[in-house]
Design an enzyme around this catalytic site. Structure first.
Site, PDB file in Angstrom:
ATOM      1  CG  HIS A  17      -1.931  -1.003   1.361  1.00 59.57           C
ATOM      2  ND1 HIS A  17      -2.132  -1.763   2.499  1.00 59.57           N
ATOM      3  CD2 HIS A  17      -2.876  -1.414   0.472  1.00 59.57           C
ATOM      4  CE1 HIS A  17      -3.152  -2.583   2.312  1.00 59.57           C
ATOM      5  NE2 HIS A  17      -3.620  -2.400   1.082  1.00 59.57           N
ATOM      6  CE  LYS A  41     -10.962  -7.271   2.437  1.00 57.11           C
ATOM      7  NZ  LYS A  41      -9.926  -6.351   1.904  1.00 57.11           N
ATOM      8  NE  ARG A  90      -3.136  -7.491  -4.036  1.00 59.35           N
ATOM      9  CZ  ARG A  90      -3.862  -7.796  -2.998  1.00 59.35           C
ATOM     10  NH1 ARG A  90      -3.295  -7.999  -1.843  1.00 59.35           N
ATOM     11  NH2 ARG A  90      -5.154  -7.942  -3.100  1.00 59.35           N
ATOM     12  CB  SER A 128      -4.246  -6.378   5.070  1.00 55.33           C
ATOM     13  OG  SER A 128      -3.940  -5.120   4.540  1.00 55.33           O
TER      14      SER A 128
HETATM   15  O1  PNS Z   1      -8.969  -2.799   0.610  1.00 53.89           O
HETATM   16  P1  PNS Z   1     -10.306  -3.279   0.135  1.00 53.89           P
HETATM   17  O2  PNS Z   1     -11.048  -4.040   1.223  1.00 53.89           O
HETATM   18  O3  PNS Z   1     -10.223  -4.073  -1.147  1.00 53.89           O
HETATM   19  O4  PNS Z   1     -11.167  -1.943  -0.216  1.00 53.89           O
HETATM   20  C1  PNS Z   1     -12.480  -2.043  -0.658  1.00 53.89           C
HETATM   21  C2  PNS Z   1     -13.195  -0.700  -0.408  1.00 53.89           C
HETATM   22  C3  PNS Z   1     -13.157  -0.337   1.075  1.00 53.89           C
HETATM   23  C4  PNS Z   1     -12.532   0.392  -1.215  1.00 53.89           C
HETATM   24  C5  PNS Z   1     -14.680  -0.865  -0.890  1.00 53.89           C
HETATM   25  O5  PNS Z   1     -15.309  -1.874  -0.157  1.00 53.89           O
HETATM   26  C6  PNS Z   1     -15.466   0.450  -0.795  1.00 53.89           C
HETATM   27  O6  PNS Z   1     -15.390   1.252  -1.706  1.00 53.89           O
HETATM   28  N1  PNS Z   1     -16.204   0.635   0.336  1.00 53.89           N
HETATM   29  C7  PNS Z   1     -16.963   1.847   0.533  1.00 53.89           C
HETATM   30  C8  PNS Z   1     -18.467   1.613   0.302  1.00 53.89           C
HETATM   31  C9  PNS Z   1     -18.761   1.619  -1.189  1.00 53.89           C
HETATM   32  O7  PNS Z   1     -18.653   2.637  -1.862  1.00 53.89           O
HETATM   33  N2  PNS Z   1     -19.147   0.435  -1.708  1.00 53.89           N
HETATM   34  C10 PNS Z   1     -19.406   0.253  -3.118  1.00 53.89           C
HETATM   35  C11 PNS Z   1     -18.156  -0.133  -3.872  1.00 53.89           C
HETATM   36  S1  PNS Z   1     -18.557  -1.157  -5.193  1.00 53.89           S
END
Ligand code: PNS
Length: 168
Positions: A17, A41, A90, A128
Site C-alpha cells: 500500500h 471484512k 497485484r 493485509s
Molecule cells: O482494501 P479493500 O477491502 O479491497 O477496499 C475495498 C473498499 C473499502 C474500497 C470498498 O469496499 C469500498 O469502496 N467501500 C466503501 C463503500 C462503497 O462505496 N461500496 C461500493 C463499492 S462497489
C-alpha cells in the site's frame, strides 16, 4: 488541482500500500488515502486505529492526507472534488473484483474514473490478510509492513492471542 482518492480497508497498511501511496503522490497534486468500510471484512483494527497506522507509515509526504469514511466511495469523491480513484492491482485475481467496483462507482458517479497502478513485483503476493496470517508465527515482518507500525501490529496479535487463551 488534480485530487485522487486511494480507498481501502488498510487493515493494516502494508508495504505494498505504501508503495502505491508514494507513486500516486508523485502523479497527483493531492492524494487522499481514505480508510473505508468493506462490508465483507471484519477488521482487526478500528477505523481510527487504521488512520493512525497510515499516518505513522507515510512520514513526511506533504501532498498526502489521511481520512476515513463509512459512506459510499462515489459520494465521498464527489464531496472532496475528486474525479479519480487510485487502486493497486497485484495479480489477475484482483482484476475481476476491482473492475466491477470501478464500473459501479462510475455508474453512481459518472464523473469518477478509476486508475490502476500495477504493484511492484516484490509486493504482488502481499496483502493485509497474508500479513495477519504471518503475524501468528515468528516471521520477520520488515519486508511486509512499514517499520513504524510493526511493534503496534505485533502487540495487537499478542493481545488477541491472550484474549483467546483467557476464554479457554
Ligand atoms: O482494501 P479493500 O477491502 O479491497 O477496499 C475495498 C473498499 C473499502 C474500497 C470498498 O469496499 C469500498 O469502496 N467501500 C466503501 C463503500 C462503497 O462505496 N461500496 C461500493 C463499492 S462497489
Amino acid at each position: 488541482m488534480k485530487i485522487a482518492i486511494y480507498p481501502g480497508s488498510f487493515d493494516p497498511i502494508t508495504s505494498g500500500h505504501l508503495n502505491i501511496i508514494k507513486r500516486a503522490a508523485d502523479i497527483f497534486d493531492k492524494l487522499i488515502v481514505c480508510v473505508m468500510v468493506n462490508s465483507t471484512k471484519s477488521p482487526m483494527f478500528s477505523r481510527e486505529e487504521r488512520v493512525d497506522l497510515i499516518r505513522r507509515s507515510i512520514g513526511e509526504l506533504s501532498n498526502v492526507e489521511v481520512d476515513s469514511s463509512d459512506g459510499l466511495l462515489a459520494d465521498y469523491a464527489r464531496r472532496k472534488g475528486s474525479c479519480v480513484i487510485v487502486k493497486g492491482l497485484r495479480a489477475g485475481s484482483d482484476f475481476e473484483n476491482e473492475f466491477q467496483m470501478a464500473l459501479i462507482n462510475h455508474k453512481i458517479n459518472p464523473d469518477l474514473d478509476t486508475m490502476f497502478l500495477t504493484a511492484e513485483h516484490q509486493y504482488t503476493y502481499l496483502s493485509s490478510s497474508t500479513v495477519k496470517e504471518l503475524g501468528n508465527y515468528d516471521v520477520d515482518l520488515s519486508d511486509f509492513l512499514p517499520e513504524p507500525i510493526i511493534p503496534i501490529f505485533k502487540q495487537r496479535i499478542a493481545d488477541i492471542r491472550k484474549k483467546g487463551e483467557n476464554k479457554k
